[in-house]
Design an enzyme around this catalytic site. Structure first.
Site, short mmCIF file in Angstrom:
data_model
loop_
_atom_site.label_atom_id
_atom_site.label_comp_id
_atom_site.label_asym_id
_atom_site.label_seq_id
_atom_site.Cartn_x
_atom_site.Cartn_y
_atom_site.Cartn_z
CB CYS A 84 24.48 -9.22 -7.02
SG CYS A 84 23.53 -10.51 -6.20
CG HIS A 175 20.85 -6.71 -8.84
ND1 HIS A 175 21.41 -7.19 -10.01
CD2 HIS A 175 20.83 -7.75 -7.99
CE1 HIS A 175 21.71 -8.46 -9.87
NE2 HIS A 175 21.35 -8.84 -8.65
CD GLU A 177 22.21 -3.94 -11.64
OE1 GLU A 177 22.72 -3.35 -10.68
OE2 GLU A 177 22.01 -5.17 -11.66
N1 GLN Z 1 23.30 -16.11 -6.32
C1 GLN Z 1 24.27 -15.59 -7.25
C2 GLN Z 1 25.65 -16.17 -6.96
O1 GLN Z 1 25.89 -16.70 -5.93
C3 GLN Z 1 24.32 -14.07 -7.21
C4 GLN Z 1 22.97 -13.50 -7.55
C5 GLN Z 1 22.99 -12.20 -8.29
O2 GLN Z 1 24.02 -11.75 -8.81
N2 GLN Z 1 21.83 -11.61 -8.42
O3 GLN Z 1 26.52 -16.09 -7.76
#
Ligand code: GLN
Length: 197
Positions: A84, A175, A177
């Site tokens: 992410c 995610h 994890e």
């Molecule tokens: N929206 C976050 C970003 O742009 C990422 C979200 C996440 O890691 N769950 O950095």
């Protein structure tokens, strides 16, 4: 897992976000995990996980603490896995808005690309991993809108890649994890084992 397999030492970037869950997942997948907060801590690890969280916040911290250049150097010759926000940090190009990144993985990502109503979702989808469909937890996820020829796509959501690999680098826009399934962390641990063998 047979006892004879080596336990690689994998660091988890622990600035912000859900790094503890990654440390647990890595341990369950056969690695020894430790938290990384300083450039010096990179010296003793075989590979690094860049967790989810808020990439802008992480970036500010990296730039203030000499970690940006240290991570750039580390991930240019060690395995790294970004999830992410971590995938945003690894990406070659970041949009919405444009943001500095380590630019090691040949993908273009658009931040917060899923509309408001579906910005967080749990889906189950096929991947190239053995063992059937995989649960994927998306939280304000980025979308991989372009990937270079060296990028292997391991799973898609709505036609966009969500799990990719380029040599020793991996990224997931979800995610792994946060699910009980350990196949994604297992894949990274296996990649690290192959890299250090
Ligand atoms: N929206 C976050 C970003 O742009 C990422 C979200 C996440 O890691 N769950 O950095």
């Amino acid at each position: 897992m047979p006892q004879s397999l080596p336990r690689p030492h994998i660091g988890v970037l622990a600035i912000q976000g859900d790094y503890e869950a990654h440390a647990i997942a890595l341990t369950e997948a056969g690695a020894t995990a430790s938290l990384v907060k300083t450039p010096a801590e990179l010296a003793s690890i075989d590979a690094l996980v860049l967790p989810g969280g808020e990439s802008t916040t992480m970036l500010k911290f990296l730039e203030r603490n000499g970690l940006f250049e240290a991570l750039e150097a580390f991930a240019s010759n060690h395995p790294a896995f970004g999830t992410c926000a971590g995938s945003i940090l690894l990406a070659r190009e970041v949009r919405n808005p444009s943001q500095r990144s380590l630019a090691l993985l040949d993908i273009t990502v658009e931040r917060n690309a899923y509309g408001r109503q579906i910005d967080s979702a749990i889906i189950t989808a096929d991947t190239t991993l053995p063992g059937g469909p995989l649960e994927m937890v998306f939280i304000r996820a980025p979308r991989i809108i372009a990937a270079g020829p060296a990028v292997e796509i391991l799973a898609n959501r709505d036609g966009f890649p969500v799990l990719v690999r380029q040599g020793r680098l991996m990224a997931a826009t979800f995610h792994p994890e946060l699910s009980v399934d350990r196949r994604v962390h297992q894949l990274f641990v296996d990649l690290v084992r192959a890299h250090i063998a």
